[in-house]
Write a protein that holds these residues in place. Structure first.
Motif, PDB file in Angstrom:
ATOM      1  N   GLU A  62       0.483  -1.055   0.188  1.00 11.41           N
ATOM      2  CA  GLU A  62      -0.881   0.035  -0.150  1.00 11.41           C
ATOM      3  C   GLU A  62       0.756   1.534  -0.248  1.00 11.41           C
ATOM      4  O   GLU A  62       0.444   2.227   0.996  1.00 11.41           O
ATOM      5  N   LYS A  63       1.843   1.027  -0.255  1.00 13.87           N
ATOM      6  CA  LYS A  63       2.951   2.872  -0.414  1.00 13.87           C
ATOM      7  C   LYS A  63       3.524   2.507  -1.575  1.00 13.87           C
ATOM      8  O   LYS A  63       3.588   1.259  -2.803  1.00 13.87           O
ATOM      9  N   MET A  64       3.657   4.062  -2.094  1.00 19.00           N
ATOM     10  CA  MET A  64       4.088   3.519  -3.969  1.00 19.00           C
ATOM     11  C   MET A  64       5.664   3.804  -3.523  1.00 19.00           C
ATOM     12  O   MET A  64       6.323   4.112  -2.266  1.00 19.00           O
ATOM     13  N   GLN A  65       6.735   3.247  -4.795  1.00 19.31           N
ATOM     14  CA  GLN A  65       7.911   2.461  -4.569  1.00 19.31           C
ATOM     15  C   GLN A  65       8.122   2.944  -6.319  1.00 19.31           C
ATOM     16  O   GLN A  65       8.302   2.531  -7.045  1.00 19.31           O
ATOM     17  N   TRP A  66       9.822   4.063  -6.187  1.00 25.80           N
ATOM     18  CA  TRP A  66       9.772   3.229  -7.586  1.00 25.80           C
ATOM     19  C   TRP A  66      10.986   3.018  -7.687  1.00 25.80           C
ATOM     20  O   TRP A  66      11.831   1.760  -6.802  1.00 25.80           O
ATOM     21  N   LEU A  67      10.882   2.042  -8.402  1.00 26.27           N
ATOM     22  CA  LEU A  67      12.408   1.102  -8.835  1.00 26.27           C
ATOM     23  C   LEU A  67      13.284   1.285 -10.518  1.00 26.27           C
ATOM     24  O   LEU A  67      12.668   2.409 -11.653  1.00 26.27           O
ATOM     25  N   PHE A  68      14.280   1.218 -10.596  1.00 18.22           N
ATOM     26  CA  PHE A  68      15.496   1.917 -11.752  1.00 18.22           C
ATOM     27  C   PHE A  68      15.334   0.567 -11.802  1.00 18.22           C
ATOM     28  O   PHE A  68      16.689  -0.216 -10.896  1.00 18.22           O
ATOM     29  N   PHE A  69      15.756   1.261 -12.922  1.00 20.84           N
ATOM     30  CA  PHE A  69      16.913  -0.188 -13.440  1.00 20.84           C
ATOM     31  C   PHE A  69      18.127   0.342 -15.121  1.00 20.84           C
ATOM     32  O   PHE A  69      17.212   0.262 -15.717  1.00 20.84           O
ATOM     33  N   PRO A  70      19.240   0.270 -14.769  1.00 20.93           N
ATOM     34  CA  PRO A  70      19.666   0.651 -15.914  1.00 20.93           C
ATOM     35  C   PRO A  70      20.491  -0.458 -16.441  1.00 20.93           C
ATOM     36  O   PRO A  70      20.893  -1.625 -16.515  1.00 20.93           O
ATOM     37  N   GLU A  71      19.940  -0.681 -18.231  1.00 24.16           N
ATOM     38  CA  GLU A  71      19.837  -1.180 -19.134  1.00 24.16           C
ATOM     39  C   GLU A  71      20.624  -1.452 -19.688  1.00 24.16           C
ATOM     40  O   GLU A  71      21.240   0.409 -20.682  1.00 24.16           O
ATOM     41  N   GLN A  72      21.235  -2.098 -20.350  1.00 24.91           N
ATOM     42  CA  GLN A  72      22.209  -2.972 -21.068  1.00 24.91           C
ATOM     43  C   GLN A  72      21.899  -3.713 -21.938  1.00 24.91           C
ATOM     44  O   GLN A  72      21.480  -4.710 -21.401  1.00 24.91           O
ATOM     45  N   CYS A  73      22.668  -4.286 -22.695  1.00 27.74           N
ATOM     46  CA  CYS A  73      22.905  -5.264 -23.865  1.00 27.74           C
ATOM     47  C   CYS A  73      24.419  -6.520 -22.276  1.00 27.74           C
ATOM     48  O   CYS A  73      24.430  -6.251 -21.423  1.00 27.74           O
ATOM     49  N   ARG A  74      22.711  -7.954 -21.871  1.00 27.05           N
ATOM     50  CA  ARG A  74      23.766  -9.059 -21.360  1.00 27.05           C
ATOM     51  C   ARG A  74      24.633  -9.580 -21.646  1.00 27.05           C
ATOM     52  O   ARG A  74      25.099 -10.695 -20.884  1.00 27.05           O
ATOM     53  N   HIS A  75      25.117  -9.673 -22.721  1.00 27.02           N
ATOM     54  CA  HIS A  75      26.386 -10.647 -22.978  1.00 27.02           C
ATOM     55  C   HIS A  75      26.124 -11.298 -22.701  1.00 27.02           C
ATOM     56  O   HIS A  75      26.555 -12.793 -22.213  1.00 27.02           O
ATOM     57  N   CYS A  76      24.894 -12.421 -23.227  1.00 23.39           N
ATOM     58  CA  CYS A  76      24.649 -13.820 -23.373  1.00 23.39           C
ATOM     59  C   CYS A  76      25.838 -14.400 -23.312  1.00 23.39           C
ATOM     60  O   CYS A  76      26.292 -14.470 -24.535  1.00 23.39           O
TER      61      CYS A  76
END
Ligand code: SF4
Ligand code: SF4
Ligand code: SF4
Length: 237
Positions: A62-76
């Motif tokens: 019941e609380k709002m929350q920020w989520l942050f995701f620094p995205e890049q290639c995963r080098h599979c």
């Protein structure tokens, strides 16, 4: 030696130092952006943005929350994009570091949609000016010279880590155990399949629908990823 990123999203403050450092090292231009109702800017990866800090706002307890995701290639570890290529040399898989590097020969690929369609994380983008398909290259030039990738060097919070794979897996397990004391649903995403391992505090989909390859059966084009890989004769994992 086989390298790996470990990115601990429980520590990210969305300062975007990594996003800027990537542009600086790669000498990529800034872009004109617009207010689209989010601090995330630009809106998506593109031919001049190889690293993007994604923002999402979710309700938890019941609380709002920020989520942050620094995205890049995963080098599979076994890159599906490499299997999809028809032009030899367009993608180089560096066996020393594990980096998956796109070369200028990507411009010669007749069907450039192949790159993005084959990627379980929807990473590659066309640079309209050069005709090349681009993405993060692990800062392979820096790594080979004994330096950290530019984004890792810049991160002030301990979110971004980089080193030998065994060391990063060990660090990831340590941080996971710590994170689970506060966030019982914390997990490491696709750790066996990629060289960019994210620690998430909640369902990966809450950050972004393509954070985990599990969500990648989402229809992105004429074929789902599953259908695409079936065409190539590869199993869908
Ligand atoms: Fe950009 Fe280098 Fe970081 Fe990749 S490793 S996101 S190219 S700074
Ligand atoms: Fe290729 Fe996508 Fe894997 Fe990067 S994340 S190596 S672009 S398949
Ligand atoms: Fe997050 Fe570190 Fe990037 Fe800042 S530099 S946005 S803390 S990963």
């Amino acid at each position: 030696m086989d390298k790996t990123f470990f990115i601990d999203l429980t520590k990210c403050t969305a300062c975007r130092g990594c996003q800027v450092a990537c542009k600086q090292w790669k000498k990529l231009p800034g872009e004109e952006t617009e207010n689209w109702g989010s601090h995330q800017n630009p809106k998506d990866l593109n031919g001049n943005t190889l690293k993007l800090v994604r923002f999402s706002e979710v309700e938890e307890d019941e609380k709002m929350q920020w989520l942050f995701f620094p995205e890049q290639c995963r080098h599979c570890v076994e890159p599906p994009c490499l299997d999809a290529m028809t032009v030899p040399g367009a993608i180089v898989h560096d066996q020393e570091t594990g980096a998956v590097v796109y070369t200028e020969l990507t411009a010669k690929e007749p069907d450039k949609d192949l790159f993005r369609m084959s990627c379980p994380y929807d990473i590659p983008r066309l640079n309209e000016e050069t005709g090349r398909v681009v993405k993060c290259d692990m800062c392979n030039d820096r790594v080979k010279a004994g330096m950290l990738p530019s984004c890792v060097k810049t991160c002030p919070t301990g979110t971004m880590n980089f080193g030998d794979r065994e060391d990063m897996l060990e660090l990831a397990e340590e941080r996971l155990a710590k994170a689970q004391e506060k966030f019982p649903d914390a997990e490491l995403v696709d750790a066996d399949e990629v060289r960019v391992i994210y620690l998430v505090q909640t369902d990966p989909d809450s950050y972004f629908e393509m954070l985990s390859a599990d969500a990648s059966s989402i229809q992105k084009g004429p074929l789902t990823r599953k259908q695409f890989l079936a065409k190539l004769g590869r199993p869908f994992k």
